[in-house]
Scaffold this motif. Structure first.
Motif, PDB file in Angstrom:
ATOM      1  N   GLU A  14      51.338  51.060  43.238  1.00 18.09           N
ATOM      2  CA  GLU A  14      51.710  52.136  42.774  1.00 18.09           C
ATOM      3  C   GLU A  14      53.195  52.810  42.429  1.00 18.09           C
ATOM      4  OE1 GLU A  14      52.943  53.888  47.175  1.00 18.09           O
ATOM      5  OE2 GLU A  14      50.907  53.662  48.034  1.00 18.09           O
ATOM      6  N   ASN A  15      53.263  53.601  41.270  1.00 14.35           N
ATOM      7  CA  ASN A  15      54.134  54.370  40.844  1.00 14.35           C
ATOM      8  C   ASN A  15      54.499  55.542  41.109  1.00 14.35           C
ATOM      9  OD1 ASN A  15      52.540  55.692  39.136  1.00 14.35           O
ATOM     10  ND2 ASN A  15      52.617  54.396  37.563  1.00 14.35           N
ATOM     11  N   ASP A  16      55.407  55.720  40.603  1.00 17.60           N
ATOM     12  CA  ASP A  16      55.615  57.575  41.079  1.00 17.60           C
ATOM     13  C   ASP A  16      54.973  59.203  40.794  1.00 17.60           C
ATOM     14  OD1 ASP A  16      55.696  57.376  38.018  1.00 17.60           O
ATOM     15  OD2 ASP A  16      57.612  58.788  38.047  1.00 17.60           O
ATOM     16  N   ARG A  17      53.378  58.041  40.417  1.00 15.57           N
ATOM     17  CA  ARG A  17      51.960  59.305  39.690  1.00 15.57           C
ATOM     18  C   ARG A  17      51.130  59.065  40.892  1.00 15.57           C
ATOM     19  NH1 ARG A  17      50.826  59.304  35.224  1.00 15.57           N
ATOM     20  NH2 ARG A  17      51.501  57.643  34.721  1.00 15.57           N
ATOM     21  N   LEU A  18      50.873  56.825  40.275  1.00 13.91           N
ATOM     22  CA  LEU A  18      49.312  56.597  40.992  1.00 13.91           C
ATOM     23  C   LEU A  18      49.526  55.821  41.954  1.00 13.91           C
ATOM     24  CD1 LEU A  18      47.519  55.983  37.096  1.00 13.91           C
ATOM     25  CD2 LEU A  18      47.144  58.659  38.857  1.00 13.91           C
ATOM     26  N   SER A  19      48.551  55.341  43.062  1.00  9.95           N
ATOM     27  CA  SER A  19      47.889  54.566  43.555  1.00  9.95           C
ATOM     28  C   SER A  19      46.972  54.217  42.735  1.00  9.95           C
ATOM     29  CB  SER A  19      48.171  55.024  45.243  1.00  9.95           C
ATOM     30  OG  SER A  19      47.560  53.727  45.702  1.00  9.95           O
ATOM     31  N   VAL A  20      47.150  52.711  42.789  1.00  9.31           N
ATOM     32  CA  VAL A  20      45.414  51.835  42.522  1.00  9.31           C
ATOM     33  C   VAL A  20      45.321  50.955  43.195  1.00  9.31           C
ATOM     34  CG1 VAL A  20      44.796  50.286  40.429  1.00  9.31           C
ATOM     35  CG2 VAL A  20      45.688  52.875  39.611  1.00  9.31           C
ATOM     36  N   HIS A  21      44.360  51.213  44.194  1.00  7.86           N
ATOM     37  CA  HIS A  21      43.221  49.711  44.776  1.00  7.86           C
ATOM     38  C   HIS A  21      42.559  49.359  43.483  1.00  7.86           C
ATOM     39  CE1 HIS A  21      42.845  47.952  48.311  1.00  7.86           C
ATOM     40  NE2 HIS A  21      41.891  48.866  47.863  1.00  7.86           N
ATOM     41  N   ALA A  22      42.796  47.940  44.115  1.00 10.48           N
ATOM     42  CA  ALA A  22      41.541  47.357  43.236  1.00 10.48           C
ATOM     43  C   ALA A  22      40.560  46.154  44.503  1.00 10.48           C
ATOM     44  CB  ALA A  22      42.103  46.243  42.071  1.00 10.48           C
ATOM     45  N   GLU A  23      39.421  45.852  44.509  1.00 12.62           N
ATOM     46  CA  GLU A  23      38.965  44.742  44.964  1.00 12.62           C
ATOM     47  C   GLU A  23      37.864  44.197  44.224  1.00 12.62           C
ATOM     48  OE1 GLU A  23      35.721  46.860  49.151  1.00 12.62           O
ATOM     49  OE2 GLU A  23      38.196  46.982  49.218  1.00 12.62           O
ATOM     50  N   LEU A  24      37.770  43.064  44.513  1.00  9.98           N
ATOM     51  CA  LEU A  24      36.771  42.176  44.208  1.00  9.98           C
ATOM     52  C   LEU A  24      36.340  41.329  44.900  1.00  9.98           C
ATOM     53  CD1 LEU A  24      39.534  40.815  41.559  1.00  9.98           C
ATOM     54  CD2 LEU A  24      37.567  42.284  41.005  1.00  9.98           C
ATOM     55  N   ARG A  25      35.053  41.432  45.124  1.00 13.31           N
ATOM     56  CA  ARG A  25      33.683  40.445  46.015  1.00 13.31           C
ATOM     57  C   ARG A  25      33.038  39.498  44.464  1.00 13.31           C
ATOM     58  NH1 ARG A  25      33.401  42.482  51.230  1.00 13.31           N
ATOM     59  NH2 ARG A  25      34.591  44.721  50.819  1.00 13.31           N
ATOM     60  N   THR A  26      32.771  38.531  45.352  1.00 10.69           N
ATOM     61  CA  THR A  26      32.320  37.502  44.265  1.00 10.69           C
ATOM     62  C   THR A  26      31.072  37.310  44.868  1.00 10.69           C
ATOM     63  OG1 THR A  26      33.616  35.369  45.190  1.00 10.69           O
ATOM     64  CG2 THR A  26      34.127  37.314  42.693  1.00 10.69           C
ATOM     65  N   VAL A  27      29.476  36.383  44.567  1.00 14.22           N
ATOM     66  CA  VAL A  27      28.698  36.004  45.625  1.00 14.22           C
ATOM     67  C   VAL A  27      28.260  34.793  44.617  1.00 14.22           C
ATOM     68  CG1 VAL A  27      28.387  37.589  46.914  1.00 14.22           C
ATOM     69  CG2 VAL A  27      27.249  37.770  44.774  1.00 14.22           C
ATOM     70  N   ASN A  28      27.767  34.226  44.606  1.00 16.51           N
ATOM     71  CA  ASN A  28      26.612  33.008  43.966  1.00 16.51           C
ATOM     72  C   ASN A  28      26.438  33.541  42.686  1.00 16.51           C
ATOM     73  OD1 ASN A  28      27.817  31.905  45.468  1.00 16.51           O
ATOM     74  ND2 ASN A  28      25.710  30.182  46.407  1.00 16.51           N
ATOM     75  N   ASN A  29      26.162  32.797  41.810  1.00 10.32           N
ATOM     76  CA  ASN A  29      25.074  33.139  40.100  1.00 10.32           C
ATOM     77  C   ASN A  29      25.336  32.072  39.439  1.00 10.32           C
ATOM     78  OD1 ASN A  29      23.788  34.494  37.786  1.00 10.32           O
ATOM     79  ND2 ASN A  29      24.582  35.980  38.616  1.00 10.32           N
ATOM     80  N   ARG A  30      24.298  31.296  38.745  1.00  7.37           N
ATOM     81  CA  ARG A  30      24.528  30.438  37.766  1.00  7.37           C
ATOM     82  C   ARG A  30      25.563  30.863  36.860  1.00  7.37           C
ATOM     83  NH1 ARG A  30      19.257  27.750  35.932  1.00  7.37           N
ATOM     84  NH2 ARG A  30      20.652  25.715  34.619  1.00  7.37           N
ATOM     85  N   TYR A  31      25.910  32.292  36.445  1.00  8.90           N
ATOM     86  CA  TYR A  31      26.478  32.174  35.020  1.00  8.90           C
ATOM     87  C   TYR A  31      27.146  32.850  35.543  1.00  8.90           C
ATOM     88  CZ  TYR A  31      22.204  30.665  32.749  1.00  8.90           C
ATOM     89  OH  TYR A  31      21.387  29.634  33.276  1.00  8.90           O
ATOM     90  N   LEU A  32      28.360  34.314  35.106  1.00  2.76           N
ATOM     91  CA  LEU A  32      29.164  35.233  34.905  1.00  2.76           C
ATOM     92  C   LEU A  32      29.015  35.947  34.778  1.00  2.76           C
ATOM     93  CD1 LEU A  32      32.588  35.972  35.759  1.00  2.76           C
ATOM     94  CD2 LEU A  32      32.663  35.475  33.717  1.00  2.76           C
ATOM     95  N   LYS A  33      28.588  37.096  35.505  1.00  5.72           N
ATOM     96  CA  LYS A  33      28.275  38.542  35.678  1.00  5.72           C
ATOM     97  C   LYS A  33      28.977  39.725  36.303  1.00  5.72           C
ATOM     98  CE  LYS A  33      24.419  41.575  36.761  1.00  5.72           C
ATOM     99  NZ  LYS A  33      23.612  41.883  37.558  1.00  5.72           N
ATOM    100  N   VAL A  34      29.970  40.378  35.703  1.00  6.21           N
ATOM    101  CA  VAL A  34      30.862  41.334  36.077  1.00  6.21           C
ATOM    102  C   VAL A  34      30.588  42.967  35.969  1.00  6.21           C
ATOM    103  CG1 VAL A  34      33.043  42.141  35.144  1.00  6.21           C
ATOM    104  CG2 VAL A  34      32.321  39.969  34.708  1.00  6.21           C
ATOM    105  N   SER A  35      30.632  43.021  37.660  1.00  6.03           N
ATOM    106  CA  SER A  35      29.705  44.693  37.254  1.00  6.03           C
ATOM    107  C   SER A  35      31.651  45.384  38.071  1.00  6.03           C
ATOM    108  CB  SER A  35      29.220  45.029  38.303  1.00  6.03           C
ATOM    109  OG  SER A  35      28.662  46.333  38.618  1.00  6.03           O
TER     110      SER A  35
END
Length: 294
Positions: A14-35
């Motif tokens: 957070e700063n004086d203007r914004l609040s940013v919440h990041a949430e990451l979830r990962t599951v199995n995959n033979r390769y890397l896939k980012v969504s």
């Protein structure tokens, strides 16, 4: 150090203007896939966000959700009076031309294009908010990494246990392998002697030696034993290295299974067959664990 592919991490910045919440979830995959999911206003940051994630994750499906809220009391959207007036004038002209009454309110005009101004986008850019967004994502990645480390430690313990089983059974195979040819020779000699004892035919030693030699060539598993031993050494080296190399482990497991399978098909011995079954079970367990290793 092994890392698991299943994990979760979240962080807020957070700063004086914004609040940013990041949430990451990962599951199995033979390769890397980012969504990734985030407000359309920050679409320009898509490549930077993916680059940041790829710097910490090399394998698996990664789902990122960014929730970005304004803390500024000033409204994010303002009405453009000039645009609304122009819409009203056109509506009056159309009403006079069609001889229809004007509406009693202007609510319907507020949904028309340009009636509302994105006040936040006029005073800020996605790039100006990137440092705060990056901070939140890095925090989530750090928590995700800790989660995956714990899973990797559990997987490593299982892999070492399975690897030890294969080593033990390979020692059994090494011990029994030299006896296979000797036992075959003795059985063959006894069988021929029993068949010929009532016949006026003598056993030809040269023919017996030739048959035993051909059998010895067919069931020779010394090369397979040696290669499997090398694979086990390499396997130990990979799972104790500083980086997680799940894909390399997958290829190595395939080679281990191939050598074990060849030993089972070539070695004509019951005890070796039992050892091969135990090794195959251990390799299958390794294969399951490796599928969840980055």
């Amino acid at each position: 150090m092994l890392l698991g592919m299943t994990g979760f991490g979240s962080a807020t910045a957070e700063n004086d203007r914004l609040s940013v919440h990041a949430e990451l979830r990962t599951v199995n995959n033979r390769y890397l896939k980012v969504s990734s999911r985030y407000p359309d206003f920050y679409a320009k940051l898509g490549s930077q966000i993916e680059k940041l994630i790829r710097s910490s994750v090399s394998r698996g499906t990664v789902n990122l959700t960014l929730r970005i809220d304004s803390l500024d009391r000033t409204s994010d959207y303002l009405l453009d009076e000039e645009v609304i007036k122009q819409y009203w004038e056109q509506l009056k002209h159309l009403s006079e031309a069609c001889h229809t009454p004007l509406p009693n309110h202007v609510d319907s005009l507020l949904t028309l294009p340009g009636a509302a101004i994105d006040n936040y986008s006029r005073s800020h850019t996605p790039e100006s908010d990137w440092p705060l967004i990056e901070q939140a994502i890095r925090g989530a990645l750090q928590e995700l990494t800790e989660f995956r480390k714990k899973e990797g430690e559990s997987a490593q313990a299982d892999l070492e246990s399975s690897n030890q089983i294969i080593r033990q059974q390979l020692e059994v195979v090494k011990e029994k392998a030299p006896r296979v040819v000797t036992n075959y020779r003795d059985r063959l000699h006894q069988r021929l002697a029993d068949l010929l004892k009532d016949q006026e035919v003598e056993l030809d030693p040269d023919s017996l030696i030739r048959e035993v030699s051909m059998f010895a060539d067919r069931c020779d598993i010394n090369e397979e034993i040696s290669r499997l031993g090398c694979h086990l050494e390499q396997f130990d080296s990979i799972i104790t290295s500083k980086t997680s190399q799940g894909k390399k482990l997958e290829f190595l497991v395939q080679e281990m299974f191939r050598e074990i399978n060849t030993i089972g098909s070539k070695a004509n011995d019951v005890e070796i067959s039992h050892a091969v079954i135990e090794m195959k079970l251990a390799v299958e367990k390794i294969r399951e664990n490796v599928q969840n290793v980055e």
